[in-house]
Design an enzyme around this catalytic site. Structure first.
Site, PDB file in Angstrom:
ATOM      1  N   ASP A 130       6.057 -35.522 -66.631  1.00 47.28           N
ATOM      2  CA  ASP A 130       7.009 -35.706 -66.283  1.00 47.28           C
ATOM      3  C   ASP A 130       8.095 -36.080 -67.485  1.00 47.28           C
ATOM      4  O   ASP A 130       7.555 -36.606 -68.351  1.00 47.28           O
ATOM      5  CB  ASP A 130       7.027 -36.764 -65.298  1.00 47.28           C
ATOM      6  CG  ASP A 130       8.237 -37.117 -64.245  1.00 47.28           C
ATOM      7  OD1 ASP A 130       8.295 -36.852 -63.109  1.00 47.28           O
ATOM      8  OD2 ASP A 130       9.419 -37.401 -64.644  1.00 47.28           O
ATOM      9  N   LYS A 166       8.687 -43.334 -66.614  1.00 44.28           N
ATOM     10  CA  LYS A 166       7.967 -43.161 -65.377  1.00 44.28           C
ATOM     11  C   LYS A 166       6.300 -42.874 -66.183  1.00 44.28           C
ATOM     12  O   LYS A 166       5.180 -43.187 -65.424  1.00 44.28           O
ATOM     13  CB  LYS A 166       8.054 -42.045 -64.658  1.00 44.28           C
ATOM     14  CG  LYS A 166       7.220 -41.625 -63.156  1.00 44.28           C
ATOM     15  CD  LYS A 166       7.779 -40.406 -62.827  1.00 44.28           C
ATOM     16  CE  LYS A 166       9.043 -40.442 -62.138  1.00 44.28           C
ATOM     17  NZ  LYS A 166       9.579 -39.215 -61.283  1.00 44.28           N
ATOM     18  N   THR A 212      13.256 -31.363 -54.850  1.00 42.45           N
ATOM     19  CA  THR A 212      14.344 -30.599 -54.307  1.00 42.45           C
ATOM     20  C   THR A 212      15.127 -31.322 -53.191  1.00 42.45           C
ATOM     21  O   THR A 212      15.103 -30.841 -52.000  1.00 42.45           O
ATOM     22  CB  THR A 212      13.680 -29.186 -53.535  1.00 42.45           C
ATOM     23  OG1 THR A 212      12.851 -29.681 -52.606  1.00 42.45           O
ATOM     24  CG2 THR A 212      12.898 -28.397 -54.569  1.00 42.45           C
ATOM     25  N   ASN A 222       8.310 -29.198 -40.344  1.00 39.92           N
ATOM     26  CA  ASN A 222       9.261 -30.672 -40.356  1.00 39.92           C
ATOM     27  C   ASN A 222      10.326 -30.289 -39.194  1.00 39.92           C
ATOM     28  O   ASN A 222      10.684 -31.339 -38.489  1.00 39.92           O
ATOM     29  CB  ASN A 222       9.756 -30.830 -41.555  1.00 39.92           C
ATOM     30  CG  ASN A 222       8.802 -31.728 -42.539  1.00 39.92           C
ATOM     31  OD1 ASN A 222       8.022 -32.101 -42.126  1.00 39.92           O
ATOM     32  ND2 ASN A 222       9.468 -31.736 -43.796  1.00 39.92           N
ATOM     33  N   CYS A 275      12.288 -36.021 -46.256  1.00 32.66           N
ATOM     34  CA  CYS A 275      11.948 -34.951 -46.087  1.00 32.66           C
ATOM     35  C   CYS A 275      12.496 -34.134 -44.718  1.00 32.66           C
ATOM     36  O   CYS A 275      13.212 -33.351 -44.636  1.00 32.66           O
ATOM     37  CB  CYS A 275      10.260 -34.628 -45.688  1.00 32.66           C
ATOM     38  SG  CYS A 275       9.395 -34.912 -47.045  1.00 32.66           S
ATOM     39  N   LYS A 299      16.360 -33.623 -44.954  1.00 32.72           N
ATOM     40  CA  LYS A 299      16.646 -32.516 -45.885  1.00 32.72           C
ATOM     41  C   LYS A 299      16.420 -31.170 -45.521  1.00 32.72           C
ATOM     42  O   LYS A 299      16.932 -30.152 -45.560  1.00 32.72           O
ATOM     43  CB  LYS A 299      16.115 -33.097 -47.118  1.00 32.72           C
ATOM     44  CG  LYS A 299      16.418 -31.991 -48.160  1.00 32.72           C
ATOM     45  CD  LYS A 299      15.269 -32.124 -49.324  1.00 32.72           C
ATOM     46  CE  LYS A 299      13.869 -31.881 -48.938  1.00 32.72           C
ATOM     47  NZ  LYS A 299      13.061 -32.113 -49.990  1.00 32.72           N
ATOM     48  N   LYS A 302      10.545 -46.049 -42.874  1.00 34.02           N
ATOM     49  CA  LYS A 302       9.363 -46.165 -41.964  1.00 34.02           C
ATOM     50  C   LYS A 302       8.227 -47.375 -42.654  1.00 34.02           C
ATOM     51  O   LYS A 302       8.840 -47.564 -43.941  1.00 34.02           O
ATOM     52  CB  LYS A 302       8.662 -44.802 -41.746  1.00 34.02           C
ATOM     53  CG  LYS A 302       8.011 -44.246 -43.219  1.00 34.02           C
ATOM     54  CD  LYS A 302       7.266 -42.837 -43.125  1.00 34.02           C
ATOM     55  CE  LYS A 302       5.937 -43.152 -42.613  1.00 34.02           C
ATOM     56  NZ  LYS A 302       4.998 -42.044 -42.527  1.00 34.02           N
TER      57      LYS A 302
END
Length: 439
Positions: free
Chosen positions: A30, A35, A86, A214, A266, A269, A329
């Site tokens: 990364d 991170k 993305t 999705n 998710c 988008k 959630k």
């Protein structure tokens, strides 16, 4: 075998740790040095159930480590998974693929020999040929670098389970004769041998798999929430109705729980990205239904604000409102497209004093919504509240005794936006109870 994972956010960090759990030697890469340092210390960059423990286990075992060097990643293995984000393009429905293309451009020149680049990121259909062209242009090995598509189907807070024991594995290739397939089957050998359905197909089908899944899930959620609107107007109980529908095996219970709507990184988008790409392909009429799915979902926070106004006699100015929940959630600290925070923000704009509590997501919420008040303790958060909104279904909220809360409030009123509080128990404790889709 050895493999790399480029991009170590939610998807990449989970995939890297799980591949180490399967016995592989894994190098996560990364470009964010902070991170990488967190990951090498044995901690996850996000809150995901059991992920800290799994990363700590395999950074200690030596099977898993992380780097910020593309050169080191390219030299480490012949199999490279890409799991960069993305997100939705600002002001548009389309996916922003800039990080994905950047990762490919930086990895490609450092691939000195044959390699497989397996993309896990969710993208619009037709992206794979663009990845291939970039690799062939910039990689010294040229067409000896193959592109495979390996979509993920992770549910936040179940990501490890969904990686190690998935419902299915999907591999997409440019042609039926692909040595990349042998590489991926070797990588996932233990999962395949356990009986997991494994589907090898072409690029386009594999690219469509995640977005289509999705889109269908979002449709189920918005369907039952549209029915909830009818239930409120007619006096029906949407929770009982959803149970009735769920007994039909063609429909099923999963994804049919009514409430405040979906959020996260998710579903919102992906349905918008799906619509954008369909329009580019001239097939936008086929996905008109998704526009209504998105519209229904966007109405749910508005409905919660309307109910709040009704419970407070039409006037929100100066009222003290407590919100249980900031994450989209439970069991995550993800606040992307959080319906709970959308409600909190709107109530604040209408003049209410809004206090938010959440077991994991407060730090993230403070960064994006500094105008709200925050308290860690959900019991202390209701002090002097005129109204309590239950907007994220953390199990610890449902376990709080409403008798303990009633005396703390200015007026014991609650609206259950997730349908997990027991209305009888709360009413017996002296609360006025409303819920979306219930009388």
């Amino acid at each position: 075998m050895k493999l790399t994972v480029v991009g170590c956010g939610y998807l990449g960090a989970t995939h890297a740790a799980c591949m180490a759990e399967l016995g592989h030697e894994v190098l996560g890469m990364d470009s964010d040095m902070d991170k990488v340092a967190v990951l090498n210390s044995g901690k996850a960059p996000i809150h995901e159930r059991d992920l800290d423990d799994l990363i700590a286990k395999h950074t200690a075992s030596g099977r898993l480590r992380f780097t910020a060097s593309y050169a080191e990643a390219a030299a480490f293995s012949d199999l490279h998974f890409i799991g960069v984000g993305t997100p939705q393009e600002p002001g548009k429905n389309a996916y922003d693929l800039s990080d994905l293309f950047s990762a490919v451009r930086q990895l490609a020149p450092r691939l000195k020999g044959p390699a497989v680049v397996a993309v896990k990121s969710t993208v619009p259909v037709g992206t794979a040929p663009r990845i291939r062209d970039l690799l062939h242009e910039f990689a010294p090995a040229g067409d000896a670098v193959e592109v495979a598509w390996n979509p993920e189907f992770l549910r936040e807070s179940f990501a490890i389970e969904d990686t190690l024991r998935p419902d299915r594995l999907v591999f997409g290739f440019e042609s039926e004769q692909s040595w990349a397939e042998a590489m991926l089957r070797q990588c996932f050998e233990k999962i395949i041998e356990s009986g997991t359905p494994t589907i090898a197909t072409n690029w386009a089908t594999a690219e469509l798999a995640k977005a289509s899944a999705n889109a269908f899930l979002a449709t189920k959620i918005s369907f039952i929430n549209a029915i909830a609107e009818v239930c409120e107007a007619s006096g029906a109980d949407v929770t009982t109705l959803a149970d009735i529908l769920g007994h039909d095996v063609r429909i099923g219970r999963r994804g049919m729980r009514p409430g405040l709507g979906f959020g996260g990184g998710c579903l919102p988008k992906d349905i918008r990205g799906f619509m954008a790409r369909a329009g580019e392909l001239g097939a936008d009429q086929a996905l008109t239904i998704l526009r209504e799915v998105d519209a229904i979902n966007n109405r749910r926070p508005e409905r919660m604000v309307d109910l709040s106004r009704q419970q407070l006699d039409g006037n929100l100015a100066g009222k003290r409102i407590t919100i249980w929940g900031a994450a989209f959630k439970p069991n995550t600290d993800d606040i992307r497209d959080s319906p709970a925070l959308a409600v909190a923000q709107k109530l604040h704009e209408l003049g209410a004093t809004v206090t938010v509590t959440d077991p994991q997501a407060l730090d993230n919420a403070r960064k994006t919504h500094p105008e709200l008040d925050y308290i860690d303790d959900p019991i202390a958060a209701v002090q002097d509240a005129d109204l309590l909104l239950h907007l994220t279904e953390w199990p610890q909220f449902s376990h709080i005794d409403p008798h303990r809360l009633a005396a703390r409030t200015a007026t014991p009123r609650v609206i259950d936006g997730r349908g997990t509080l027991n209305p009888v128990t709360w009413r017996d404790a002296g609360w006025t109870v409303r819920a979306l889709g219930r009388p």
